[in-house]
Each structure stands twice: as C-alpha cells, then as structure tokens.
Design a protein around this motif. Structure first.
Motif, PDB file in Angstrom:
ATOM      1  N   ARG A  71       0.857  -1.180   0.000  1.00 55.89           N
ATOM      2  CA  ARG A  71       0.000   0.000   0.000  1.00 55.89           C
ATOM      3  C   ARG A  71       0.899   1.239   0.000  1.00 55.89           C
ATOM      4  O   ARG A  71       1.914   1.263   0.694  1.00 55.89           O
ATOM      5  CB  ARG A  71      -0.903   0.003   1.237  1.00 55.89           C
ATOM      6  CG  ARG A  71      -1.790   1.221   1.361  1.00 55.89           C
ATOM      7  CD  ARG A  71      -2.717   1.096   2.560  1.00 55.89           C
ATOM      8  NE  ARG A  71      -3.658   0.002   2.391  1.00 55.89           N
ATOM      9  CZ  ARG A  71      -4.317  -0.568   3.375  1.00 55.89           C
ATOM     10  NH1 ARG A  71      -4.114  -0.174   4.616  1.00 55.89           N
ATOM     11  NH2 ARG A  71      -5.170  -1.547   3.147  1.00 55.89           N
ATOM     12  N   LYS A 192      -7.752  14.062   1.393  1.00 56.43           N
ATOM     13  CA  LYS A 192      -8.125  13.092   0.363  1.00 56.43           C
ATOM     14  C   LYS A 192      -8.103  13.717  -1.028  1.00 56.43           C
ATOM     15  O   LYS A 192      -7.740  13.064  -2.015  1.00 56.43           O
ATOM     16  CB  LYS A 192      -9.532  12.532   0.646  1.00 56.43           C
ATOM     17  CG  LYS A 192      -9.581  11.443   1.695  1.00 56.43           C
ATOM     18  CD  LYS A 192     -11.013  10.921   1.812  1.00 56.43           C
ATOM     19  CE  LYS A 192     -11.108   9.783   2.800  1.00 56.43           C
ATOM     20  NZ  LYS A 192     -12.483   9.244   2.901  1.00 56.43           N
ATOM     21  N   LYS A 195      -4.244  14.381  -4.163  1.00 55.11           N
ATOM     22  CA  LYS A 195      -3.858  13.035  -4.565  1.00 55.11           C
ATOM     23  C   LYS A 195      -2.397  12.714  -4.281  1.00 55.11           C
ATOM     24  O   LYS A 195      -2.047  11.544  -4.064  1.00 55.11           O
ATOM     25  CB  LYS A 195      -4.146  12.842  -6.070  1.00 55.11           C
ATOM     26  CG  LYS A 195      -5.613  13.030  -6.457  1.00 55.11           C
ATOM     27  CD  LYS A 195      -6.510  12.053  -5.707  1.00 55.11           C
ATOM     28  CE  LYS A 195      -7.979  12.219  -6.094  1.00 55.11           C
ATOM     29  NZ  LYS A 195      -8.866  11.342  -5.299  1.00 55.11           N
ATOM     30  N   ASN A 198      -1.544  10.653  -1.039  1.00 54.69           N
ATOM     31  CA  ASN A 198      -1.920   9.231  -0.880  1.00 54.69           C
ATOM     32  C   ASN A 198      -2.846   8.987   0.315  1.00 54.69           C
ATOM     33  O   ASN A 198      -2.706   7.986   1.031  1.00 54.69           O
ATOM     34  CB  ASN A 198      -0.669   8.358  -0.722  1.00 54.69           C
ATOM     35  CG  ASN A 198       0.193   8.338  -1.957  1.00 54.69           C
ATOM     36  OD1 ASN A 198      -0.277   8.569  -3.068  1.00 54.69           O
ATOM     37  ND2 ASN A 198       1.479   8.080  -1.782  1.00 54.69           N
ATOM     38  N   ASP A 200      -6.073   7.939   0.856  1.00 55.55           N
ATOM     39  CA  ASP A 200      -7.363   7.307   0.579  1.00 55.55           C
ATOM     40  C   ASP A 200      -7.996   6.912   1.919  1.00 55.55           C
ATOM     41  O   ASP A 200      -7.447   7.186   2.989  1.00 55.55           O
ATOM     42  CB  ASP A 200      -7.182   6.096  -0.333  1.00 55.55           C
ATOM     43  CG  ASP A 200      -6.228   5.055   0.246  1.00 55.55           C
ATOM     44  OD1 ASP A 200      -5.818   5.202   1.419  1.00 55.55           O
ATOM     45  OD2 ASP A 200      -5.881   4.106  -0.482  1.00 55.55           O
ATOM     46  N   SER A 201      -9.161   6.267   1.867  1.00 57.51           N
ATOM     47  CA  SER A 201      -9.873   5.954   3.115  1.00 57.51           C
ATOM     48  C   SER A 201      -9.048   5.060   4.034  1.00 57.51           C
ATOM     49  O   SER A 201      -9.062   5.231   5.259  1.00 57.51           O
ATOM     50  CB  SER A 201     -11.223   5.294   2.799  1.00 57.51           C
ATOM     51  OG  SER A 201     -11.043   4.084   2.080  1.00 57.51           O
ATOM     52  N   ASN A 203      -5.729   4.861   4.273  1.00 58.69           N
ATOM     53  CA  ASN A 203      -4.638   5.601   4.898  1.00 58.69           C
ATOM     54  C   ASN A 203      -5.122   6.655   5.887  1.00 58.69           C
ATOM     55  O   ASN A 203      -4.430   6.975   6.853  1.00 58.69           O
ATOM     56  CB  ASN A 203      -3.750   6.250   3.824  1.00 58.69           C
ATOM     57  CG  ASN A 203      -2.715   5.281   3.287  1.00 58.69           C
ATOM     58  OD1 ASN A 203      -2.501   4.214   3.843  1.00 58.69           O
ATOM     59  ND2 ASN A 203      -2.063   5.645   2.206  1.00 58.69           N
ATOM     60  N   ALA A 281     -16.641   5.125   2.321  1.00 58.64           N
ATOM     61  CA  ALA A 281     -16.098   5.888   1.195  1.00 58.64           C
ATOM     62  C   ALA A 281     -16.878   5.621  -0.085  1.00 58.64           C
ATOM     63  O   ALA A 281     -16.985   6.489  -0.954  1.00 58.64           O
ATOM     64  CB  ALA A 281     -14.623   5.541   0.988  1.00 58.64           C
TER      65      ALA A 281
END
Length: 342
Positions: A71, A192, A195, A198, A200-201, A203, A281
């Motif tokens: 990830r 979020k 970009k 990084n 995202d939901s 993280n 999300a």
C-alpha cells in the motif's frame, strides 16, 4: 442503448458484490472484536493498556503494508500531522471510552448506550461552529433513542438500575466520536482531495490509528504503567488459581490466553474499521450509519449468547426502540440531505 445498458449492469454487479463483501467483513470483524475484547478485559484489569495494545497491532499492520509496498504510504508534512493531532485525540478518547465501557459492564448494555451517539452528534453539530441543523423528524427520533435507552435501564421490579461506570464511559466515547466527526470531516476531505498525499480511506484510518495510539500511550503512562507489572502478575496468578479449581472453567487461563485475546481483539479492531471506512467511502456516511445501527443488533445477540448476558424484557424492548430510533434518525437525515426540487 441495449448494449450500453448491459455494460452498466455488468459493472454494477461486481460493485454490489464488493459492497456486500465489505459489509460482511465489517460485521464479522466488529463481532469478533467485541468477543475477544471482552474476553481480554475479563482476564486483565488494565483496560487503558488493552486499548493501547489494540492500537499498536494496527500500527504494526500499517508499517508492514507501507514497508512492503503493498500500500502506498501517505505523504504528510509535519504541518499535516499537527493539524490531525486533535482529531487523533478524540479518536483515542472514543476508542478508550468504548473499551472501558465494555470492561465495566455487559457488552449488550454498552452497545445500547452507544446507540445514543446520534444524540451527541446532533448536539455537537449545534454547539460547535459551523452550526449544522437536522430535519425536524431527525430531532424527533433523538427522543425515541433516549427513551429506548432509558427504558433499557429500568429493571422489572427494581426500578432504574444503571451501571454508572459503563454508562459514563460509553457516553464519553459517544461525545468524543461526535467531536472527532465534526472536527475531522473537513480536514480529512481536504487531504483526500490532494492526490499526491496518498490519503485514501484506508490511509486516513491508518493515520488516525497511529495518532490514537500515541495519545493513548500518554494516558497509559499517566495511569496504569506504574502498576502494570503487578497487575499482570495478579492476572496470571488468578488464572492459575482458577485452573486448580476447575481446569475447564472460564476462570482458568494462562498468560498466553491474555496475550492471544488482546492481539486478536487488536487484529479484529483494525480490520473491521478499515472495512467500515472503505464501505463508507463508497456509499456515504448516512447509509453507513444505518448499517452500523443494524450491526449493533447482531453484536448484542451474539455476545449475549457467548457471555451469558441475560437481558430482561425492558432491556430487550428498550434496546430495540433505541436501535430503531437510531436507524430512523439516519434515514431522516438522509431524506433531509437530498436536494429539493425547484
């Protein structure tokens, strides 16, 4: 047109399957967490330490995921971390409060009080700027929730009977969760949207988990750390004594049993939250809130069976009323959020 429609359906089916699997994983993870968490809390009375250990399991998981490249790691500046720290504080308080509530009383009772979370969220929305109002029907449902919790506290033939420690810590957790949601919503959305960070939901939750662990460590150092060695030795001795009396009894356990239940609860805690974040999300907070309410029913039923928690008639009716009120509150909120036709 028919071909295009067919393609839409083909795309929709995997998406629905994905959402279904996320819900199943979320529910199984949350149920598993409540079971192993309660077992751990029954074995050792160092509840802030248990809460911290559960968060450490999540921190280790993050390190493995990021370190192996499975990830992408978040790219946050010191300023970003500092801006998220207060949100992490409330996340730590929400988790710690929930753990202490479960340690102080029955899982079913803690879940009933936790159903009051929308009440706290609605009050925080009115008191903390920017002010947010809910539809009238949503506010009406808050009265239903409070009434249900109140009824659950009335024991037949005994009057009002409340486990004040469990009630207090569950309410503390509700308030902390409401503040976390209010203060963290805009900040996490901003991160979020960038970009390159990084975030995202998965993280976002990972970062909150790390911050929660740091804040909880401070609490542990200030409360339980000094006597932790003695608490551990007492718990192990108590388990050994239980084994002498009844090797197959619930009071017979070893140090490995304590460690297993704490680690297992940490694994389930991190995974169920990650699945819940991923689901939210995709579908939004209101739909997620409805399913979170239904999840409480499963947890109450399963844990009542496993731990032999007897619920009298008022507790069953009250919990059903409170949970139904929470669900209808979420639906009313969803209806109020829909754009009005002009």
């Amino acid at each position: 047109f028919a071909l295009g429609h067919s393609r839409d359906l083909t795309m929709a089916i995997p998406e629905k399957v994905s959402l279904f699997l996320l819900v199943v994983a979320w529910y199984l993870g949350n149920t598993g967490y409540n079971i192993y968490n309660k077992k751990a809390l029954n074995l050792i009375h160092a509840h802030w330490t248990v809460a911290f250990a559960q968060l450490v399991v999540g921190v280790l998981w993050c390190i493995i995921m990021w370190g192996t490249g499975l990830r992408k790691a978040p790219r946050l500046t010191t300023k970003d971390w500092m801006s998220l720290a207060p949100i992490g504080l409330f996340a730590a308080a929400a988790h710690g409060g929930s753990v202490l509530a479960l340690g102080a009383g029955a899982v079913s009772f803690a879940q009933i009080v936790k159903a009051c979370e929308p009440v706290f969220a609605a009050v925080v929305a009115l008191l903390v700027p920017p002010v947010e109002t809910k539809p009238a029907l949503a506010y009406l449902m808050l009265l239903v929730i409070v009434g249900g919790v109140g009824l659950a506290c009335v024991k037949e033939g005994k009057g009002v009977e409340i486990n004040y420690f469990a009630f207090g810590w569950a309410s503390f957790a509700n308030l902390a969760a409401a503040l976390k949601g209010k203060l963290g919503k805009d900040k996490t959305h901003q991160l979020k949207a960038q970009k390159d960070k990084n975030m995202d939901s998965a993280n976002v939750y990972a970062v909150m988990n790390i911050l929660s662990a740091l804040w909880t460590l401070i609490v542990v150092l200030g409360t339980e750390a000094g006597g932790l060695k003695g608490t551990w030795e007492h718990a192990v001795a108590e388990g050994a004594a239980g084994c002498k009396k009844d090797p197959l009894g619930a009071k017979c356990f070893s140090a490995n049993d304590i460690i297993f239940n704490v680690v297992a609860s940490g694994v389930f805690y991190y995974l169920y939250n990650e699945f819940a974040f991923a689901f939210t999300a995709k579908v939004g907070p209101v739909t997620s809130s409805v399913l979170n309410t239904l999840k409480r029913v499963i947890i109450i039923v399963v844990t009542s069976i496993i731990f032999g928690e007897i619920m009298d008639k008022n507790a069953m009716i009250g919990s059903a009323v409170a949970i139904a009120g929470t669900m209808f509150y979420s639906l009313a909120e969803m209806q109020g959020a829909k754009p009005k036709a002009h």
